[in-house]
Design a protein around this motif. Structure first.
Motif, PDB file in Angstrom:
ATOM      1  N   ILE A   1       0.763  -1.178   0.174  1.00  0.00           N
ATOM      2  CA  ILE A   1      -0.012  -0.080   0.177  1.00  0.00           C
ATOM      3  C   ILE A   1       1.004   1.220   0.030  1.00  0.00           C
ATOM      4  CG2 ILE A   1      -1.643   1.387   1.294  1.00  0.00           C
ATOM      5  CD1 ILE A   1      -2.636  -1.298   2.342  1.00  0.00           C
ATOM      6  N   GLN A   2       2.070   1.188   0.840  1.00  0.00           N
ATOM      7  CA  GLN A   2       2.723   2.359   0.988  1.00  0.00           C
ATOM      8  C   GLN A   2       3.473   2.621  -0.435  1.00  0.00           C
ATOM      9  OE1 GLN A   2       4.817   2.929   4.736  1.00  0.00           O
ATOM     10  NE2 GLN A   2       4.208   0.946   5.189  1.00  0.00           N
ATOM     11  N   GLN A   3       4.140   1.642  -1.046  1.00  0.00           N
ATOM     12  CA  GLN A   3       4.783   1.683  -2.322  1.00  0.00           C
ATOM     13  C   GLN A   3       3.804   2.261  -3.302  1.00  0.00           C
ATOM     14  OE1 GLN A   3       8.050   1.294  -2.521  1.00  0.00           O
ATOM     15  NE2 GLN A   3       7.567   2.433  -4.142  1.00  0.00           N
ATOM     16  N   LEU A   4       2.547   1.623  -3.481  1.00  0.00           N
ATOM     17  CA  LEU A   4       1.643   2.281  -4.448  1.00  0.00           C
ATOM     18  C   LEU A   4       1.210   3.657  -4.436  1.00  0.00           C
ATOM     19  CD1 LEU A   4      -0.316  -1.096  -4.960  1.00  0.00           C
ATOM     20  CD2 LEU A   4       1.169  -0.141  -6.552  1.00  0.00           C
ATOM     21  N   LEU A   5       1.211   4.096  -2.940  1.00  0.00           N
ATOM     22  CA  LEU A   5       0.633   5.337  -2.806  1.00  0.00           C
ATOM     23  C   LEU A   5       1.824   6.316  -3.138  1.00  0.00           C
ATOM     24  CD1 LEU A   5      -1.013   5.016   0.729  1.00  0.00           C
ATOM     25  CD2 LEU A   5      -2.178   5.971  -1.341  1.00  0.00           C
ATOM     26  N   ARG A   6       3.065   6.119  -2.883  1.00  0.00           N
ATOM     27  CA  ARG A   6       4.182   6.794  -3.050  1.00  0.00           C
ATOM     28  C   ARG A   6       4.426   6.888  -4.796  1.00  0.00           C
ATOM     29  NH1 ARG A   6       6.770   4.239   1.763  1.00  0.00           N
ATOM     30  NH2 ARG A   6       6.411   6.024   3.333  1.00  0.00           N
ATOM     31  N   ASP A   7       4.202   5.824  -5.056  1.00  0.00           N
ATOM     32  CA  ASP A   7       4.547   5.753  -6.936  1.00  0.00           C
ATOM     33  C   ASP A   7       3.496   6.615  -7.490  1.00  0.00           C
ATOM     34  OD1 ASP A   7       6.504   4.018  -6.300  1.00  0.00           O
ATOM     35  OD2 ASP A   7       5.410   1.956  -7.018  1.00  0.00           O
ATOM     36  N   ALA A   8       2.335   6.985  -6.998  1.00  0.00           N
ATOM     37  CA  ALA A   8       1.240   7.421  -7.632  1.00  0.00           C
ATOM     38  C   ALA A   8       1.522   9.209  -7.141  1.00  0.00           C
ATOM     39  CB  ALA A   8      -0.104   7.119  -7.039  1.00  0.00           C
ATOM     40  N   GLY A   9       2.370   9.274  -6.489  1.00  0.00           N
ATOM     41  CA  GLY A   9       2.638  10.655  -6.113  1.00  0.00           C
ATOM     42  C   GLY A   9       2.209  11.097  -4.669  1.00  0.00           C
ATOM     43  N   HIS A  10       1.436  10.416  -4.057  1.00  0.00           N
ATOM     44  CA  HIS A  10       1.228  10.700  -2.588  1.00  0.00           C
ATOM     45  C   HIS A  10       1.971  10.318  -1.489  1.00  0.00           C
ATOM     46  CE1 HIS A  10      -2.640  10.898  -4.847  1.00  0.00           C
ATOM     47  NE2 HIS A  10      -2.773   9.643  -5.172  1.00  0.00           N
ATOM     48  N   THR A  11       1.841  10.975  -0.290  1.00  0.00           N
ATOM     49  CA  THR A  11       2.646  10.811   0.615  1.00  0.00           C
ATOM     50  C   THR A  11       2.120   9.762   1.957  1.00  0.00           C
ATOM     51  OG1 THR A  11       1.795  12.899   1.882  1.00  0.00           O
ATOM     52  CG2 THR A  11       3.687  13.093   0.213  1.00  0.00           C
ATOM     53  N   VAL A  12       2.851   9.087   2.601  1.00  0.00           N
ATOM     54  CA  VAL A  12       2.568   8.311   3.638  1.00  0.00           C
ATOM     55  C   VAL A  12       3.135   8.974   5.005  1.00  0.00           C
ATOM     56  CG1 VAL A  12       2.695   5.882   4.731  1.00  0.00           C
ATOM     57  CG2 VAL A  12       2.442   6.295   2.298  1.00  0.00           C
ATOM     58  N   VAL A  13       2.318   9.636   5.672  1.00  0.00           N
ATOM     59  CA  VAL A  13       2.581  10.271   6.924  1.00  0.00           C
ATOM     60  C   VAL A  13       2.463   9.369   8.116  1.00  0.00           C
ATOM     61  CG1 VAL A  13       2.430  12.520   5.707  1.00  0.00           C
ATOM     62  CG2 VAL A  13       0.623  11.492   7.108  1.00  0.00           C
ATOM     63  N   ALA A  14       1.892   8.315   8.145  1.00  0.00           N
ATOM     64  CA  ALA A  14       1.718   7.389   9.429  1.00  0.00           C
ATOM     65  C   ALA A  14       1.692   6.007   9.109  1.00  0.00           C
ATOM     66  CB  ALA A  14       0.639   7.850  10.160  1.00  0.00           C
ATOM     67  N   TYR A  15       2.209   5.045   9.545  1.00  0.00           N
ATOM     68  CA  TYR A  15       2.166   3.688   9.429  1.00  0.00           C
ATOM     69  C   TYR A  15       2.303   3.016  10.835  1.00  0.00           C
ATOM     70  CZ  TYR A  15       3.632  -1.053   8.625  1.00  0.00           C
ATOM     71  OH  TYR A  15       4.027  -2.382   8.459  1.00  0.00           O
ATOM     72  N   GLU A  16       1.241   1.939  10.953  1.00  0.00           N
ATOM     73  CA  GLU A  16       1.193   1.350  12.139  1.00  0.00           C
ATOM     74  C   GLU A  16       0.676   0.006  11.954  1.00  0.00           C
ATOM     75  OE1 GLU A  16       1.889   1.064  16.157  1.00  0.00           O
ATOM     76  OE2 GLU A  16       2.039   3.150  15.244  1.00  0.00           O
ATOM     77  N   ILE A  17       1.123  -1.037  12.811  1.00  0.00           N
ATOM     78  CA  ILE A  17       0.522  -2.256  12.825  1.00  0.00           C
ATOM     79  C   ILE A  17      -0.102  -2.446  14.202  1.00  0.00           C
ATOM     80  CG2 ILE A  17       0.970  -4.922  13.060  1.00  0.00           C
ATOM     81  CD1 ILE A  17       3.560  -4.130  11.218  1.00  0.00           C
ATOM     82  N   LEU A  18      -1.457  -2.627  14.153  1.00  0.00           N
ATOM     83  CA  LEU A  18      -2.288  -3.006  15.167  1.00  0.00           C
ATOM     84  C   LEU A  18      -2.615  -4.362  15.371  1.00  0.00           C
ATOM     85  CD1 LEU A  18      -4.700   0.056  15.025  1.00  0.00           C
ATOM     86  CD2 LEU A  18      -2.498   0.082  16.314  1.00  0.00           C
ATOM     87  N   LYS A  19      -2.882  -4.804  16.528  1.00  0.00           N
ATOM     88  CA  LYS A  19      -3.594  -6.291  16.913  1.00  0.00           C
ATOM     89  C   LYS A  19      -5.049  -5.993  16.623  1.00  0.00           C
ATOM     90  CE  LYS A  19      -0.124  -7.887  18.873  1.00  0.00           C
ATOM     91  NZ  LYS A  19       0.665  -9.194  18.196  1.00  0.00           N
ATOM     92  N   ASP A  20      -5.696  -7.196  16.185  1.00  0.00           N
ATOM     93  CA  ASP A  20      -7.090  -7.094  15.778  1.00  0.00           C
ATOM     94  C   ASP A  20      -8.088  -7.070  16.952  1.00  0.00           C
ATOM     95  OD1 ASP A  20      -9.322  -7.212  14.423  1.00  0.00           O
ATOM     96  OD2 ASP A  20      -8.732  -8.917  12.943  1.00  0.00           O
ATOM     97  N   GLU A  21      -7.986  -5.767  17.472  1.00  0.00           N
ATOM     98  CA  GLU A  21      -8.894  -5.492  18.742  1.00  0.00           C
ATOM     99  C   GLU A  21      -9.561  -4.370  18.446  1.00  0.00           C
ATOM    100  OE1 GLU A  21      -8.982  -7.266  21.546  1.00  0.00           O
ATOM    101  OE2 GLU A  21      -7.367  -8.685  21.139  1.00  0.00           O
TER     102      GLU A  21
END
Length: 167
Positions: free
Chosen positions: A36-56
């Motif tokens: 997801i991050q790579q596809l967003l960046r390749d399309a010219g968008h920015t990723v300003v936050a990334y997190e992995i959460l438990k399924d809670e």
């Protein structure tokens, strides 16, 4: 179909957050979040936050509430937890927060998925909508599903949908 009834003008970079919901993934093993991050960046968008959460559900809702307060985020792409297993709670957590839903997103996603994986597509609870003026997409956790949703639905419409929210 490549025709857009209201083509987007200019090249606007959308500021996005990416959230992976998983009880087992780490940053090293999160192929879908990385995709997801790579596809967003390749399309010219920015990723300003990334997190992995438990399924809670409470953890997912709390983090989405935190993201919604940030002025530097326009869209959130969540992956994982959209099935029907007991631990798949992402849909339930997000659907209760969405102020507006985009039913067409889930419908078209499942239709596209059906063309690739057949009747198993009915088990996906992919959803999209608006929460506190942020565009929210929730996708299955498989890299194939993420790629399909990003390439066929999210990236072609991201600028248009965010522009609609901000007008």
């Amino acid at each position: 179909m490549t025709h857009q009834p209201h083509p987007d003008t200019g090249s606007t970079a959308i500021a996005c957050a990416v959230v992976t919901v998983s009880d087992t993934r780490s940053q090293d093993s999160d192929r879908s979040g990385s995709c997801i991050q790579q596809l967003l960046r390749d399309a010219g968008h920015t990723v300003v936050a990334y997190e992995i959460l438990k399924d809670e559900p409470n953890q997912i809702q709390t983090y989405l509430q935190v993201l919604a307060q940030r002025s530097d985020i326009q869209a959130v792409v969540v992956n994982g937890g959209t099935g029907i297993a007991a631990r798949d709670t992402t849909y339930d957590a997000l659907a209760s927060l969405l102020e507006k839903t985009l039913p067409g997103f889930g419908e078209v996603f499942r239709w596209l998925s059906y063309q690739e994986i057949g009747s198993r597509a009915i088990a996906s609870r992919a959803v999209a909508g608006v929460y506190r003026r942020k565009l929210i997409f929730s996708l299955p956790g498989s890299t194939a599903a993420v790629t399909l949703a990003m390439e066929k639905l999210i990236l072609p419409e991201l600028i248009h949908l965010v522009t609609q929210l901000e007008s």
